[in-house]
Design an enzyme around this catalytic site. Structure first.
Site, PDB file in Angstrom:
ATOM      1  CB  THR A 195      -0.655  -0.088   1.233  1.00  0.00           C
ATOM      2  OG1 THR A 195      -0.168   0.070   2.262  1.00  0.00           O
ATOM      3  CG2 THR A 195      -1.919  -1.471   1.213  1.00  0.00           C
ATOM      4  CD  GLU A 249       9.774   3.331  -4.622  1.00  0.00           C
ATOM      5  OE1 GLU A 249       9.948   2.708  -4.935  1.00  0.00           O
ATOM      6  OE2 GLU A 249       9.969   5.136  -5.094  1.00  0.00           O
ATOM      7  CB  ILE A 291      13.508  -3.999  -2.907  1.00  0.00           C
ATOM      8  CG1 ILE A 291      12.740  -5.025  -4.078  1.00  0.00           C
ATOM      9  CG2 ILE A 291      14.206  -2.883  -4.131  1.00  0.00           C
ATOM     10  CD1 ILE A 291      14.055  -5.634  -4.724  1.00  0.00           C
ATOM     11  CB  THR A 292      14.075  -2.439   2.239  1.00  0.00           C
ATOM     12  OG1 THR A 292      13.174  -2.773   2.337  1.00  0.00           O
ATOM     13  CG2 THR A 292      14.405  -1.171   2.611  1.00  0.00           C
ATOM     14  CE1 TYR A 331      18.221  -4.256 -13.456  1.00  0.00           C
ATOM     15  CE2 TYR A 331      18.700  -1.909 -13.623  1.00  0.00           C
ATOM     16  CZ  TYR A 331      18.321  -3.066 -13.049  1.00  0.00           C
ATOM     17  OH  TYR A 331      17.589  -3.030 -11.396  1.00  0.00           O
ATOM     18  CD  GLU A 370      30.141  -4.365  -5.296  1.00  0.00           C
ATOM     19  OE1 GLU A 370      29.381  -3.309  -6.253  1.00  0.00           O
ATOM     20  OE2 GLU A 370      29.200  -4.520  -4.267  1.00  0.00           O
ATOM     21  CG  HIS A 398      27.060  -1.948  -3.856  1.00  0.00           C
ATOM     22  ND1 HIS A 398      27.012  -2.812  -5.042  1.00  0.00           N
ATOM     23  CD2 HIS A 398      25.530  -1.267  -4.376  1.00  0.00           C
ATOM     24  CE1 HIS A 398      25.897  -2.256  -5.795  1.00  0.00           C
ATOM     25  NE2 HIS A 398      25.203  -2.156  -5.463  1.00  0.00           N
TER      26      HIS A 398
END
Length: 292
Positions: free
Chosen positions: A17, A20, A98-99, A161, A211, A249
């Site tokens: 709700t 995001e 995802i947070t 991606y 990485e 990161h």
């Protein structure tokens, strides 16, 4: 075939709700048509996404009523750790968070808790999981991928991606794409995903994008040498980062020689991983490796 998610996955969104959560839940529903519910405490009984999806008060309720077995988490950082543990306690088989910005101390507790359950956890701070043509669990743009036989594992969302786009341009599709996240403490590791792709009859080759910082890539390369028969093509981001400097990161910081890009690439090469020097060469290197 694929790993982690497929057309039979029954997905819920924790935080559906919120702005995001609702936006990305709509994208996931449009892609795979297997989003079966959402969870927001105190809003159970409502309908989300213009009446398309029921909202439950808890993951346990969602699992009982709609058979949820995958949870996608869009919950603010102060509450995300509890959301992950709630999903695991409810028996949700795959949890994707995802947070971004969950404190490391909380993630240590989360990782310990989840490991005591039967759940698998991806993330946090990750783009999620995409099985082309079957299920989208996260924020990966599904339109850039196509069904195929190359598995993708990546710490970097944007490089995921880029790799997928290059593979498609080379005429290669993907079995499943997994963004594991780049935080210091994450759920599923590269080594664990290599094992899943190795066991997947629908995967012929694996792209592994790492990485600087930490030892995960080195552990994965050694595992691949001993246990993976399929070709593994690897790339390490952050080759120009100076020692001690955080680049991107939270987990991408070199604290010792063995964590540098050069050291990781050397170990990967020694273990039989095909090392790519530039991210622009990922797609064509996979094509050449498969052709050979």
């Amino acid at each position: 075939m694929a790993i982690l998610v497929d057309k039979d996955s029954r997905i819920i969104v924790q935080g559906i709700t919120g702005a995001e959560g609702s936006f990305h839940a709509e994208q996931c529903l449009a892609y795979g048509d297997n989003l079966v519910g959402g969870v927001t405490p105190g809003k159970g009984g409502q309908m989300a996404l213009e009446g398309k999806v029921p909202v439950f008060d808890s993951c346990a309720e969602a699992r009982e009523q709609v058979g949820a077995n995958v949870s996608l988490i869009f919950v603010p950082p102060p509450f995300a750790a509890d959301a992950i543990m709630e999903a695991a306690a409810a028996g949700i088989e795959l949890i994707v968070c995802i947070t971004e910005g969950i404190p490391v101390a909380q993630m240590v507790e989360v990782k310990s808790f989840v490991e005591q359950t039967g759940s698998r956890f991806i993330g946090p701070n990750c783009p999620g999981v995409l099985t082309p043509g079957a299920a989208k669990v996260g924020i990966m743009p599904g339109f850039i991928a196509k069904e195929g036989r190359v598995g993708v594992i990546s710490k970097s969302g944007t490089l995921t991606y880029e790799a997928v786009d290059q593979l498609v341009r080379e005429g290669l599709g993907q079995s499943t794409c997994v963004g594991i996240g780049g935080d210091p403490i994450i759920g599923t590791t590269m080594k664990e995903l290599l094992a899943l792709f190795e066991a997947d009859s629908g995967t012929d080759a694996i792209v592994m994008i790492g990485e600087i910082g930490g030892s995960m890539e080195i552990e994965a390369a050694k595992y691949a040498k001993a246990h993976v028969s399929k070709p593994v093509i690897g790339f390490i981001a952050g080759q120009t980062a100076p020692p001690g400097r955080r680049m991107g990161h939270a987990g991408a910081i070199v604290s010792g020689a063995d964590e540098s890009a050069a050291a990781k690439k050397a170990v990967m090469a020694e273990c039989g991983v095909v090392v790519v020097e530039s991210p622009a060469d990922i797609g064509k290197t996979v094509r050449q490796t498969i052709s050979d």
